[in-house]
Design an enzyme around this catalytic site. Structure first.
Site, PDB file in Angstrom:
ATOM      1  N   LYS A  59       0.890  -1.236   0.133  1.00 25.70           N
ATOM      2  CA  LYS A  59       0.035  -0.057   0.034  1.00 25.70           C
ATOM      3  C   LYS A  59       0.742   1.147  -0.296  1.00 25.70           C
ATOM      4  CE  LYS A  59      -4.259  -1.251  -0.068  1.00 25.70           C
ATOM      5  NZ  LYS A  59      -4.735  -2.254   0.715  1.00 25.70           N
TER       6      LYS A  59
ATOM      7  N   LYS B  59      -7.786 -10.206 -12.758  1.00 25.58           N
ATOM      8  CA  LYS B  59      -8.660 -10.527 -12.109  1.00 25.58           C
ATOM      9  C   LYS B  59      -9.796  -9.320 -12.350  1.00 25.58           C
ATOM     10  CE  LYS B  59      -9.670 -11.215  -7.382  1.00 25.58           C
ATOM     11  NZ  LYS B  59      -9.030 -11.269  -6.067  1.00 25.58           N
TER      12      LYS B  59
ATOM     13  N   LYS C  12     -13.299  -3.463 -10.488  1.00 20.36           N
ATOM     14  CA  LYS C  12     -13.723  -2.375 -10.731  1.00 20.36           C
ATOM     15  C   LYS C  12     -12.468  -1.359 -11.212  1.00 20.36           C
ATOM     16  CE  LYS C  12     -18.177  -1.660  -9.295  1.00 20.36           C
ATOM     17  NZ  LYS C  12     -19.165  -0.855  -8.806  1.00 20.36           N
TER      18      LYS C  12
END
Ligand code: SF4
Length: 332
Positions: free
Chosen positions: A120, A200, A203
């Site tokens: 992250k 994968k 969105k």
């Protein structure tokens, strides 16, 4: 208040999901189907983790809409509020309290070595907030607040759950047994590739088909999908195992899979017709879902009532847990 049909002696499952708005086929074939099947055998608590979302969301304008759209999809798909508790994380504020308490018993070194924290940091170097490093502590609080015993996880999430177990174990050893150590229920979610056939379905990659899409919308999306990259012309024999359309047929046209594979390999069917067939299969499979969704959407307050009822039931558990925690810690 809705009734909650508790399953006698059933173990408690906790699962949290980020609010991602309208759900796509990847969500449906993975997490949603799994949640539906678990609710018959376990006391399930399903939580929309809006506070977790804040660790990466910088703009919260769509947050309420995303929570609503996700919840209505879940309910229409078959998550049953009579069998399971479904609620929004921030509606039960005790989770923040337990998160703070757990943060006092969690060595910082445990958190800094979590691989997803490092990922992250790379993904959002401009926003390395405290919440990113504390994420596993909040996740532990989510599970422990409701004394979750079983957590459905994919293999990639096992390290997070192990950390949750360590935090709970440390609390129990310091202050006395308050929490069960949550067990992983390994779930092999099918890998649903997106329309690009590479990533994968997600969105983030704009390669998805929403389960609430109209038949026309489904068809338009399916027609944009990549197929077998080696099949350039209609007369070329295809390789179904290299084609994501074929993979989706396995879920949505299961009775004709052999026939489609054979027709593809012999160039008996073209990709356009094969896609039309898939669009039709997806559309008819999801028709009952669309009908239920329309009924729910016609009752303006239904989703809000389900979430409020879920929060009331979750908070009743949370209050008991926090009382016990505070007593054990000498805070009461
Ligand atoms: Fe894929 Fe169907 Fe084309 Fe074969 S015919 S390559 S399975 S889309």
């Amino acid at each position: 208040m809705l009734n909650f049909t508790s399953k006698l002696m059933a173990k408690r499952v906790f699962s949290g999901f980020r609010p991602t708005g309208k759900q796509h086929i990847g969500n449906y074939l993975g997490a949603i189907q799994n949640c539906i099947s678990l609710q018959n055998d376990y006391d399930c608590i399903y939580c929309v983790v809006d506070i977790h979302a804040l660790t990466t969301l910088e703009n919260t304008e769509r947050l309420q809409e995303d929570i609503y759209e996700m919840a209505i999809d879940w309910l229409a798909a078959g998550i049953d509020p009579q069998k399971s508790i479904i609620f929004v994380q921030s509606h039960v504020p005790q989770v923040m309290e337990l998160h703070t308490i757990f943060s006092m018993v969690t060595p910082l070194s445990w958190l800094l070595r979590v691989p997803t924290f490092k990922e992250k940091v790379k993904m959002q170097p401009h926003n390395v907030n405290y919440g990113l490093v504390g994420y596993p502590v909040l996740m532990t609080a989510d599970i422990a607040l409701y004394k979750g015993e079983i957590v459905p996880v994919g293999e990639d999430q096992l390290p997070h759950l192990e950390l949750a177990r360590e935090i709970v174990r440390r609390f129990n050893s310091l202050f006395g047994n308050a929490f069960p150590e949550p067990q992983a229920k390994l779930t092999s979610f099918p890998l649903i590739l997106g329309l690009d056939g590479v990533q994968k379905m997600s969105k983030s990659f704009n390669n998805y088909i929403e389960i609430a899409a109209s038949p026309q919308g489904i068809s338009e999306r399916v027609m944009t999908a990549f197929t077998d990259p080696e099949r350039k012309y209609r007369s070329d024999p295809g390789h179904p195992d290299m084609c994501n359309i074929f993979c989706l047929h396995k879920f949505f046209t299961p009775t004709r899979v052999e026939e489609i594979a054979s027709e593809c390999r012999t160039a008996g069917i073209g990709c356009v017709d094969c896609k039309k067939m898939l669009a039709q299969s997806i559309s008819s499979t999801l028709e009952p879902f669309r009908e239920r969704r329309a009924i729910i959407a016609s009752k303006p307050n239904y989703v809000a009532e389900v979430l409020a009822d879920g929060a009331t039931r979750a908070e009743a558990i949370a209050k008991d847990t926090m009382k016990e925690v505070k007593e054990k810690m000498g805070l009461l």
